[in-house]
Scaffold this motif. Structure first.
Motif, PDB file in Angstrom:
ATOM      1  N   VAL A 156       0.817  -1.220   0.000  1.00  0.00           N
ATOM      2  CA  VAL A 156       0.000   0.000   0.000  1.00  0.00           C
ATOM      3  C   VAL A 156       0.854   1.275   0.000  1.00  0.00           C
ATOM      4  CG1 VAL A 156      -1.638   1.330   1.402  1.00  0.00           C
ATOM      5  CG2 VAL A 156      -2.108  -1.050   0.885  1.00  0.00           C
ATOM      6  N   PRO A 157       1.851   1.398   0.892  1.00  0.00           N
ATOM      7  CA  PRO A 157       2.665   2.637   0.870  1.00  0.00           C
ATOM      8  C   PRO A 157       3.482   2.795  -0.408  1.00  0.00           C
ATOM      9  CG  PRO A 157       3.010   1.410   2.896  1.00  0.00           C
ATOM     10  CD  PRO A 157       2.263   0.517   1.971  1.00  0.00           C
ATOM     11  N   VAL A 158       3.744   1.686  -1.087  1.00  0.00           N
ATOM     12  CA  VAL A 158       4.500   1.765  -2.333  1.00  0.00           C
ATOM     13  C   VAL A 158       3.635   2.364  -3.443  1.00  0.00           C
ATOM     14  CG1 VAL A 158       5.773   0.422  -4.056  1.00  0.00           C
ATOM     15  CG2 VAL A 158       5.874  -0.239  -1.648  1.00  0.00           C
ATOM     16  N   LEU A 159       2.366   1.942  -3.465  1.00  0.00           N
ATOM     17  CA  LEU A 159       1.455   2.429  -4.500  1.00  0.00           C
ATOM     18  C   LEU A 159       0.932   3.827  -4.176  1.00  0.00           C
ATOM     19  CD1 LEU A 159      -0.577  -0.865  -5.027  1.00  0.00           C
ATOM     20  CD2 LEU A 159       1.133   0.078  -6.577  1.00  0.00           C
ATOM     21  N   ALA A 208      -0.638   0.582   5.965  1.00  0.00           N
ATOM     22  CA  ALA A 208      -1.640  -0.392   6.375  1.00  0.00           C
ATOM     23  C   ALA A 208      -0.989  -1.675   6.844  1.00  0.00           C
ATOM     24  CB  ALA A 208      -2.591  -0.679   5.217  1.00  0.00           C
ATOM     25  N   PHE A 209      -1.697  -2.379   7.706  1.00  0.00           N
ATOM     26  CA  PHE A 209      -1.233  -3.663   8.221  1.00  0.00           C
ATOM     27  C   PHE A 209      -2.449  -4.522   8.532  1.00  0.00           C
ATOM     28  CE2 PHE A 209      -0.140  -6.510  11.715  1.00  0.00           C
ATOM     29  CZ  PHE A 209       0.970  -7.149  11.173  1.00  0.00           C
ATOM     30  N   GLU A 210      -2.304  -5.828   8.299  1.00  0.00           N
ATOM     31  CA  GLU A 210      -3.422  -6.717   8.631  1.00  0.00           C
ATOM     32  C   GLU A 210      -2.922  -8.087   9.078  1.00  0.00           C
ATOM     33  OE1 GLU A 210      -6.846  -7.013   5.818  1.00  0.00           O
ATOM     34  OE2 GLU A 210      -6.758  -9.143   6.304  1.00  0.00           O
ATOM     35  N   ALA A 211      -3.451  -8.554  10.199  1.00  0.00           N
ATOM     36  CA  ALA A 211      -3.137  -9.895  10.709  1.00  0.00           C
ATOM     37  C   ALA A 211      -4.382 -10.765  10.592  1.00  0.00           C
ATOM     38  CB  ALA A 211      -2.701  -9.807  12.154  1.00  0.00           C
ATOM     39  N   PHE A 229     -14.183 -23.066   7.594  1.00  0.00           N
ATOM     40  CA  PHE A 229     -13.180 -22.358   8.384  1.00  0.00           C
ATOM     41  C   PHE A 229     -13.860 -21.184   9.063  1.00  0.00           C
ATOM     42  CE2 PHE A 229     -10.665 -24.210   4.965  1.00  0.00           C
ATOM     43  CZ  PHE A 229      -9.525 -24.656   5.631  1.00  0.00           C
ATOM     44  N   LEU A 230     -13.439 -20.917  10.283  1.00  0.00           N
ATOM     45  CA  LEU A 230     -13.813 -19.668  10.917  1.00  0.00           C
ATOM     46  C   LEU A 230     -12.637 -18.729  10.706  1.00  0.00           C
ATOM     47  CD1 LEU A 230     -15.325 -20.781  14.325  1.00  0.00           C
ATOM     48  CD2 LEU A 230     -16.539 -20.036  12.281  1.00  0.00           C
ATOM     49  N   ALA A 231     -12.910 -17.521  10.250  1.00  0.00           N
ATOM     50  CA  ALA A 231     -11.809 -16.631   9.914  1.00  0.00           C
ATOM     51  C   ALA A 231     -12.020 -15.266  10.534  1.00  0.00           C
ATOM     52  CB  ALA A 231     -11.693 -16.500   8.405  1.00  0.00           C
ATOM     53  N   GLY A 232     -10.937 -14.645  10.907  1.00  0.00           N
ATOM     54  CA  GLY A 232     -11.001 -13.302  11.459  1.00  0.00           C
ATOM     55  C   GLY A 232      -9.755 -12.526  11.092  1.00  0.00           C
ATOM     56  N   SER A 233      -9.886 -11.223  10.957  1.00  0.00           N
ATOM     57  CA  SER A 233      -8.712 -10.388  10.710  1.00  0.00           C
ATOM     58  C   SER A 233      -8.799  -9.136  11.559  1.00  0.00           C
ATOM     59  CB  SER A 233      -8.588  -9.975   9.245  1.00  0.00           C
ATOM     60  OG  SER A 233      -9.503 -10.596   8.429  1.00  0.00           O
ATOM     61  N   LEU A 234      -7.640  -8.601  11.812  1.00  0.00           N
ATOM     62  CA  LEU A 234      -7.515  -7.370  12.579  1.00  0.00           C
ATOM     63  C   LEU A 234      -6.520  -6.500  11.840  1.00  0.00           C
ATOM     64  CD1 LEU A 234      -9.021  -6.893  15.212  1.00  0.00           C
ATOM     65  CD2 LEU A 234      -6.882  -7.306  16.419  1.00  0.00           C
ATOM     66  N   GLY A 235      -6.885  -5.262  11.581  1.00  0.00           N
ATOM     67  CA  GLY A 235      -5.980  -4.440  10.793  1.00  0.00           C
ATOM     68  C   GLY A 235      -5.949  -2.999  11.245  1.00  0.00           C
ATOM     69  N   PHE A 236      -5.077  -2.279  10.600  1.00  0.00           N
ATOM     70  CA  PHE A 236      -4.829  -0.888  10.943  1.00  0.00           C
ATOM     71  C   PHE A 236      -4.531  -0.148   9.652  1.00  0.00           C
ATOM     72  CE2 PHE A 236      -0.966   1.682  11.066  1.00  0.00           C
ATOM     73  CZ  PHE A 236      -1.376   2.774  11.804  1.00  0.00           C
ATOM     74  N   GLU A 237      -5.020   1.072   9.519  1.00  0.00           N
ATOM     75  CA  GLU A 237      -4.681   1.853   8.334  1.00  0.00           C
ATOM     76  C   GLU A 237      -4.641   3.336   8.683  1.00  0.00           C
ATOM     77  OE1 GLU A 237      -6.751   0.761   4.741  1.00  0.00           O
ATOM     78  OE2 GLU A 237      -6.073   2.553   3.704  1.00  0.00           O
ATOM     79  N   SER A 238      -3.627   4.015   8.193  1.00  0.00           N
ATOM     80  CA  SER A 238      -3.570   5.456   8.411  1.00  0.00           C
ATOM     81  C   SER A 238      -3.326   6.177   7.098  1.00  0.00           C
ATOM     82  CB  SER A 238      -2.481   5.800   9.429  1.00  0.00           C
ATOM     83  OG  SER A 238      -1.226   5.772   8.818  1.00  0.00           O
ATOM     84  N   VAL A 239      -3.870   7.365   7.012  1.00  0.00           N
ATOM     85  CA  VAL A 239      -3.731   8.200   5.826  1.00  0.00           C
ATOM     86  C   VAL A 239      -3.293   9.580   6.286  1.00  0.00           C
ATOM     87  CG1 VAL A 239      -4.885   9.124   3.772  1.00  0.00           C
ATOM     88  CG2 VAL A 239      -5.700   7.008   4.775  1.00  0.00           C
ATOM     89  N   SER A 240      -2.404  10.185   5.551  1.00  0.00           N
ATOM     90  CA  SER A 240      -1.984  11.542   5.878  1.00  0.00           C
ATOM     91  C   SER A 240      -1.453  12.219   4.631  1.00  0.00           C
ATOM     92  CB  SER A 240      -0.899  11.474   6.959  1.00  0.00           C
ATOM     93  OG  SER A 240      -0.308  12.735   7.109  1.00  0.00           O
ATOM     94  N   PHE A 241      -2.036  13.340   4.266  1.00  0.00           N
ATOM     95  CA  PHE A 241      -1.478  14.122   3.161  1.00  0.00           C
ATOM     96  C   PHE A 241      -1.700  15.606   3.391  1.00  0.00           C
ATOM     97  CE2 PHE A 241      -5.566  12.393   1.606  1.00  0.00           C
ATOM     98  CZ  PHE A 241      -6.259  13.564   1.349  1.00  0.00           C
ATOM     99  N   GLU A 242      -0.872  16.388   2.713  1.00  0.00           N
ATOM    100  CA  GLU A 242      -0.879  17.831   2.920  1.00  0.00           C
ATOM    101  C   GLU A 242      -1.521  18.548   1.738  1.00  0.00           C
ATOM    102  OE1 GLU A 242       0.152  19.725   5.558  1.00  0.00           O
ATOM    103  OE2 GLU A 242       0.256  17.786   6.559  1.00  0.00           O
TER     104      GLU A 242
END
Lengths: 265, 159
Positions: free
Chosen positions: A74-77, A83-86, A97-110
């Motif tokens: 994501v930061p490359v594009l 962003a990160f996701e586990a 299957f039971l599936a779950g994910s936990l993630g984080f994303e931040s955005v910042s621009f000027e």
């Protein structure tokens, strides 16, 4: 012409006979001999070959812990985003299957539109950080006779949930005649709920190391956004102004073997 | 079967990369009153030659260039509304005769898109005009000025 009539009458007669056979009980005794004949015919003729249904094989089971490696791209594009996701997945019943994910994303621009000379880009400064989670199940449709093939073709649903804090420090609205005007929207939080239809391929690269490719079709269910500004990105969902979003994940995961029957039993 | 899975993998990657790019293009100058010229006698729209629109900004507002149209032939004009003030005043010149039109309006911040940012949506409240030289009347037809809308807002009737 006569032949046409003849064939038609024959056809109608035939279908009528079929109906009679299916639905009338009273005439059954009269038609017993006919029924008998038909039964014989069925035995003599080539019976419809039943497709041999393979049983679902004994695939390796366990608890998988993974990371979505596509998030590192994501930061490359888009260098405004991080962003990160586990991911966590475990077998449930025979082929689910039971599936779950936990993630984080931040955005910042000027906002650089008021620079002299003005730079091209988004005409506002924006900051957002948020976390998301999704839970759901997958169903494996991949049935294969091959020994030790633990691959899966998965279909499933997810419920997704994200909460983020976002705000725009500077918003520039420019007009050729009047010049530009600046305003701002202070930081506030937005919560979004969505539903995903997922389809995935899961293949075992090495012993217990799996690669997952998921395509996700997401539909926004609800958002408590109270202001005009839409999130630049809703963590885990996509563009804030979209109600439907397409996403993909590329998850590398390690499966801790658990709950396996001994092979050969 | 392995081959099928691998092919599907590749196909999906290509598809997703192809679909993920979205191009926005942003419209500019979406905050103008669209005003048309009409003949007061017939009510038909008319083209007027040698028209100038000059902005008369309020106190404290300095414009680099206050001339919007300079001796042009117009049937229809776009008059940008002020974002800093709730009134926008224009001097209209036809040949050497002058009249003024003042718009009283309210604005509201409106989100266009993630890439294009924001604009103001305006709501026209009142229009005040002088009918000294050539303006017969000015009528509001459609009060809202929104992004990507091109409905005529105001009719200027001329003698």
């Amino acid at each position: 012409m006569l032949r046409f009539f003849f064939i038609n009458i024959l056809f109608i007669g035939f279908t009528a006979a079929l109906c009679a056979q299916n639905y009338t009980n009273q005439t059954r005794s009269n038609q017993q001999s006919y029924g008998q004949n038909q039964q014989d015919n069925q035995q003599e003729g080539t019976p419809k070959k039943k497709k041999k249904k393979l049983p679902y094989p004994d695939k390796e089971r366990g608890l998988s812990i993974g990371v979505d490696v596509s998030r590192f791209l994501v930061p490359v594009l888009d260098n405004d985003r991080i962003a990160f996701e586990a991911n966590l997945k475990t077998n449930y019943k025979k082929r689910m299957f039971l599936a779950g994910s936990l993630g984080f994303e931040s955005v910042s621009f000027e906002d650089e539109s008021t620079n002299t000379p003005p730079k091209d880009g988004k005409p506002y400064s924006y900051e957002s950080t948020g976390i998301y989670g999704r839970v759901g199940f997958d169903y494996d449709i991949f049935v294969v006779e091959e020994e030790n093939n633990n691959d899966n073709i998965l279909f499933g649903f997810r419920y997704g949930f994200a909460t983020q804090e976002h705000g725009a420090d500077q918003i520039t609205i420019s007009d050729d005649h009047w010049g530009y005007y600046t305003t701002s929207i202070s930081t506030y939080s937005v919560t979004t709920h969505w539903l995903e239809l997922v389809s995935g391929l899961r293949t075992e690269l090495f012993n217990n190391l799996y690669l997952n490719l998921y395509v996700r079709l997401k539909t926004k269910l609800a958002s408590n956004n109270s202001k005009v500004m839409e999130p630049y990105r809703i963590p885990g969902f996509g563009r804030g102004s979209n109600n439907i979003s397409l996403g993909f994940s590329y998850v590398v995961e390690y499966q801790i073997p658990w709950g396996n029957k001994k092979r050969g039993q | 079967m392995k081959i099928i899975i691998k092919t599907l993998f590749l196909a999906i990657i290509v598809l997703v990369i192809a679909c993920n790019e979205s191009d926005d293009f942003c419209l500019s100058n979406q905050q103008s009153v669209q005003a048309g010229f009409y003949s007061a006698e017939t009510g038909n729209d008319s083209t007027v030659s040698d028209v100038s629109f000059i902005s008369l900004p309020g106190d404290g507002i300095i414009l680099e260039n206050d001339t919007l149209y300079n001796s042009e032939s117009l049937s229809n004009s776009f008059l940008p509304l002020s974002m800093a003030s709730d009134t926008t005043k224009y001097l209209v010149k036809i040949l050497n005769q002058k009249d003024t039109i003042t718009f009283i309006h309210s604005k509201e911040l409106s989100f266009v898109s993630e890439e294009c940012g924001f604009v103001f949506s305006f709501e026209l409240d009142t229009v005040i005009y002088t009918d000294i030289s050539f303006i017969d009347s000015v009528a509001i037809d459609y009060t809202s000025i929104k992004y990507n809308e091109s409905t005529e807002n105001v009719k200027i009737f001329l003698y």
